[in-house]
Design an enzyme around this catalytic site. Structure first.
Site, PDB file in Angstrom:
ATOM      1  N   LYS A  91       0.654  -1.343   0.089  1.00 28.18           N
ATOM      2  CA  LYS A  91       0.127   0.167  -0.158  1.00 28.18           C
ATOM      3  C   LYS A  91       0.734   1.801   0.072  1.00 28.18           C
ATOM      4  O   LYS A  91       1.134   1.800  -0.783  1.00 28.18           O
ATOM      5  CB  LYS A  91      -0.935   0.084   1.254  1.00 28.18           C
ATOM      6  N   ARG A 231      10.351  -0.590  11.402  1.00 24.56           N
ATOM      7  CA  ARG A 231       9.631  -0.286  12.002  1.00 24.56           C
ATOM      8  C   ARG A 231       9.460  -1.501  13.814  1.00 24.56           C
ATOM      9  O   ARG A 231       9.690  -2.503  13.374  1.00 24.56           O
ATOM     10  CB  ARG A 231       8.412  -1.188  11.335  1.00 24.56           C
TER      11      ARG A 231
HETATM   12  P1  AP5 Z   1       4.562  -1.855   2.017  1.00 27.35           P
HETATM   13  O1  AP5 Z   1       4.751  -0.435   0.664  1.00 27.35           O
HETATM   14  O2  AP5 Z   1       5.634  -0.950   3.208  1.00 27.35           O
HETATM   15  O3  AP5 Z   1       3.719  -2.343   2.256  1.00 27.35           O
HETATM   16  P2  AP5 Z   1       1.844  -2.306   3.151  1.00 27.35           P
HETATM   17  O4  AP5 Z   1       0.860  -2.527   2.734  1.00 27.35           O
HETATM   18  O5  AP5 Z   1       1.907  -0.201   3.254  1.00 27.35           O
HETATM   19  O6  AP5 Z   1       2.488  -2.571   4.392  1.00 27.35           O
HETATM   20  P3  AP5 Z   1       1.804  -1.798   6.212  1.00 27.35           P
HETATM   21  O7  AP5 Z   1       2.858  -3.019   6.911  1.00 27.35           O
HETATM   22  O8  AP5 Z   1       2.463  -0.866   6.243  1.00 27.35           O
HETATM   23  O9  AP5 Z   1       0.476  -2.634   6.099  1.00 27.35           O
HETATM   24  P4  AP5 Z   1      -0.250  -2.253   7.516  1.00 27.35           P
HETATM   25  O10 AP5 Z   1      -1.420  -2.506   7.028  1.00 27.35           O
HETATM   26  O11 AP5 Z   1       0.190  -3.246   8.420  1.00 27.35           O
HETATM   27  O12 AP5 Z   1       0.637  -1.605   8.491  1.00 27.35           O
HETATM   28  P5  AP5 Z   1       0.004   0.466   8.602  1.00 27.35           P
HETATM   29  O13 AP5 Z   1       1.323   1.138   9.393  1.00 27.35           O
HETATM   30  O14 AP5 Z   1      -1.131   0.448   7.845  1.00 27.35           O
HETATM   31  O15 AP5 Z   1       5.783  -2.604   1.521  1.00 27.35           O
HETATM   32  C1  AP5 Z   1       6.431  -3.652   2.282  1.00 27.35           C
HETATM   33  C2  AP5 Z   1       7.684  -4.025   1.748  1.00 27.35           C
HETATM   34  O16 AP5 Z   1       7.862  -4.976   0.645  1.00 27.35           O
HETATM   35  C3  AP5 Z   1       8.458  -2.864   1.692  1.00 27.35           C
HETATM   36  O17 AP5 Z   1      10.145  -2.984   1.862  1.00 27.35           O
HETATM   37  C4  AP5 Z   1       8.375  -2.574  -0.169  1.00 27.35           C
HETATM   38  O18 AP5 Z   1       9.809  -2.852  -0.306  1.00 27.35           O
HETATM   39  C5  AP5 Z   1       8.066  -3.777  -0.429  1.00 27.35           C
HETATM   40  N1  AP5 Z   1       7.053  -4.783  -1.471  1.00 27.35           N
HETATM   41  C6  AP5 Z   1       6.001  -3.594  -1.743  1.00 27.35           C
HETATM   42  N2  AP5 Z   1       5.359  -3.645  -3.303  1.00 27.35           N
HETATM   43  C7  AP5 Z   1       5.878  -4.977  -3.461  1.00 27.35           C
HETATM   44  C8  AP5 Z   1       6.129  -5.022  -4.839  1.00 27.35           C
HETATM   45  N3  AP5 Z   1       5.151  -4.908  -5.730  1.00 27.35           N
HETATM   46  N4  AP5 Z   1       7.607  -6.519  -5.330  1.00 27.35           N
HETATM   47  C9  AP5 Z   1       8.470  -6.404  -3.867  1.00 27.35           C
HETATM   48  N5  AP5 Z   1       8.606  -5.784  -3.491  1.00 27.35           N
HETATM   49  C10 AP5 Z   1       7.336  -5.180  -2.610  1.00 27.35           C
HETATM   50  O19 AP5 Z   1      -0.382  -0.215   9.935  1.00 27.35           O
HETATM   51  C11 AP5 Z   1      -0.091  -0.853  11.354  1.00 27.35           C
HETATM   52  C12 AP5 Z   1      -0.653  -0.696  12.868  1.00 27.35           C
HETATM   53  O20 AP5 Z   1      -1.468   0.177  13.531  1.00 27.35           O
HETATM   54  C13 AP5 Z   1      -2.315  -1.453  12.369  1.00 27.35           C
HETATM   55  O21 AP5 Z   1      -1.276  -2.328  13.003  1.00 27.35           O
HETATM   56  C14 AP5 Z   1      -3.037  -1.529  13.422  1.00 27.35           C
HETATM   57  O22 AP5 Z   1      -2.254  -1.869  14.879  1.00 27.35           O
HETATM   58  C15 AP5 Z   1      -2.621   0.787  13.375  1.00 27.35           C
HETATM   59  N6  AP5 Z   1      -3.707   0.937  12.405  1.00 27.35           N
HETATM   60  C16 AP5 Z   1      -3.693   1.548  10.950  1.00 27.35           C
HETATM   61  N7  AP5 Z   1      -4.837   1.177  10.286  1.00 27.35           N
HETATM   62  C17 AP5 Z   1      -5.551   1.248  11.245  1.00 27.35           C
HETATM   63  C18 AP5 Z   1      -7.144   1.447  11.189  1.00 27.35           C
HETATM   64  N8  AP5 Z   1      -7.338   2.132  10.631  1.00 27.35           N
HETATM   65  N9  AP5 Z   1      -7.978   1.031  12.515  1.00 27.35           N
HETATM   66  C19 AP5 Z   1      -7.513   0.660  13.765  1.00 27.35           C
HETATM   67  N10 AP5 Z   1      -5.939   0.375  13.577  1.00 27.35           N
HETATM   68  C20 AP5 Z   1      -4.808   0.789  12.675  1.00 27.35           C
END
Ligand code: AP5
Length: 297
Positions: A91, A231
């Site tokens: 994402k 992270r």
């Molecule tokens: P990356 O682009 O960073 O992936 P991402 O989908 O953004 O992953 P996140 O880990 O940020 O998602 P998440 O939903 O777990 O965490 P969030 O911060 O939102 O890519 C990942 C890796 O893969 C990178 O190294 C990249 O280079 C590589 N990559 C990307 N695309 C690629 C490709 N096509 N091919 C190869 N490699 C690739 O949330 C964290 C926490 O916050 C949650 O667990 C929750 O506790 C809380 N939270 C967040 N939002 C909410 C909400 N709406 N409500 C309640 N709690 C929430």
């Protein structure tokens, strides 16, 4: 590699004046023919577009046009995009690319929460407890945080790209109540076995905010490599918990956006994933550029 051919033909208000030549943008094509008024045989100006714009022809035709452009001098509505997917589905990576081209305001729920954690606020302290367990942070913290960011002037004017929100039906309902409706819901689909590898290899550049992966998107220089951070929830154990949370909520959220959802294979290389998204957004952008209903087939 996906390909898409959409042409921007945004007529200015001069379209409404039958005595003035038509102009269009951003391709800067100038039509020297005059618009045929509704008194003529055909109210339509047919546009015959070839891939090579230098061969584009514009002519008046009695034949039914292949599509019809309606004109409006009004400012186009900005795009409102939601992007969703499992942890590490890409994402954030796609948002960097989308934001660069479409100049949308990127609102990432996880980034907003991490900023609160880093600032040591009460909300941040509470949020961290849930984030460490891979659980959803309670609505009373997340919903207002996102609502406030979307209500800021830049989001209202430029449009927004909402990343990682909503993750539950209650979050979606709250957003709708505040009047924030998306135009499109993008779901990145990645097999679970790839997600762990992506998470443990992910690194962030605290200076530029850019997302790297030690194997798939390594840092460009030693200087960048030396300052990369990880992270606190990027461990194998924690990503499995985040995945469980994602899996138990995703279907219910999707059911609310059925008509506007596009599913994209997020396991492809990042530029290929982006190509698919870019096609969908280009089309949407074109439709919004002509709010009176252009491009009717
Ligand atoms: P990356 O682009 O960073 O992936 P991402 O989908 O953004 O992953 P996140 O880990 O940020 O998602 P998440 O939903 O777990 O965490 P969030 O911060 O939102 O890519 C990942 C890796 O893969 C990178 O190294 C990249 O280079 C590589 N990559 C990307 N695309 C690629 C490709 N096509 N091919 C190869 N490699 C690739 O949330 C964290 C926490 O916050 C949650 O667990 C929750 O506790 C809380 N939270 C967040 N939002 C909410 C909400 N709406 N409500 C309640 N709690 C929430």
């Amino acid at each position: 590699m996906a390909s898409c051919n959409f042409y921007s033909v945004n007529f200015t208000a001069s379209f409404l004046n039958p005595n003035k030549p038509l102009t269009s943008s951003p391709n800067h094509l100038l039509l020297n023919s005059k618009f045929s008024s509704s008194h003529s045989d055909s109210p339509f100006l047919s546009l015959h577009l070839n891939q090579n714009l230098s061969r584009t022809q514009f002519r008046k035709s009695k034949a039914a046009p292949s599509f019809v452009v309606f004109a409006s001098g009004e400012k186009a509505e900005p795009l409102r995009v939601m992007i969703s997917g499992a942890p590490a589905s890409g994402k954030g990576t796609q948002c960097e690319l989308i934001r660069t081209k479409y100049d949308l305001v990127h609102v990432a729920a996880g980034d907003l929460l991490r900023a609160e954690v880093a600032a040591g606020t009460e909300n941040g302290k509470r949020a961290k407890e849930y984030m460490e367990k891979g659980q959803l942070v309670p609505d009373e913290i997340v919903v207002m945080m996102v609502k406030e960011r979307l209500s800021q002037q830049d989001s209202l004017e430029k449009g927004w790209l909402l990343d990682g929100y909503p993750r539950s039906v209650s979050q979606a309902t709250a957003l709708k109540k505040f009047g924030f409706d998306p135009d499109i819901f993008i779901l990145l689909e990645v097999p679970e076995e790839l997600l762990v590898e992506r998470v443990v290899g992910r690194r962030l550049d605290p200076v530029t905010g850019k997302i790297y992966h030690l194997k798939y998107s390594p840092p460009e220089t030693d200087e960048i490599a030396a300052r990369l951070t990880q992270r606190f929830d990027d461990t194998e154990e924690k990503v499995k918990l985040r995945l469980l949370t994602h899996n138990s909520n995703v279907e219910a959220v999707l059911s609310l956006y059925e008509g506007i959802t596009i599913r994209i294979d997020g396991s492809l290389p990042k530029q290929e994933v982006y190509s698919e998204i870019d096609c969908a957004l280009t089309k949407l952008h074109e439709q919004k550029q002509a709010p009176l209903g252009s491009l009717a087939a």
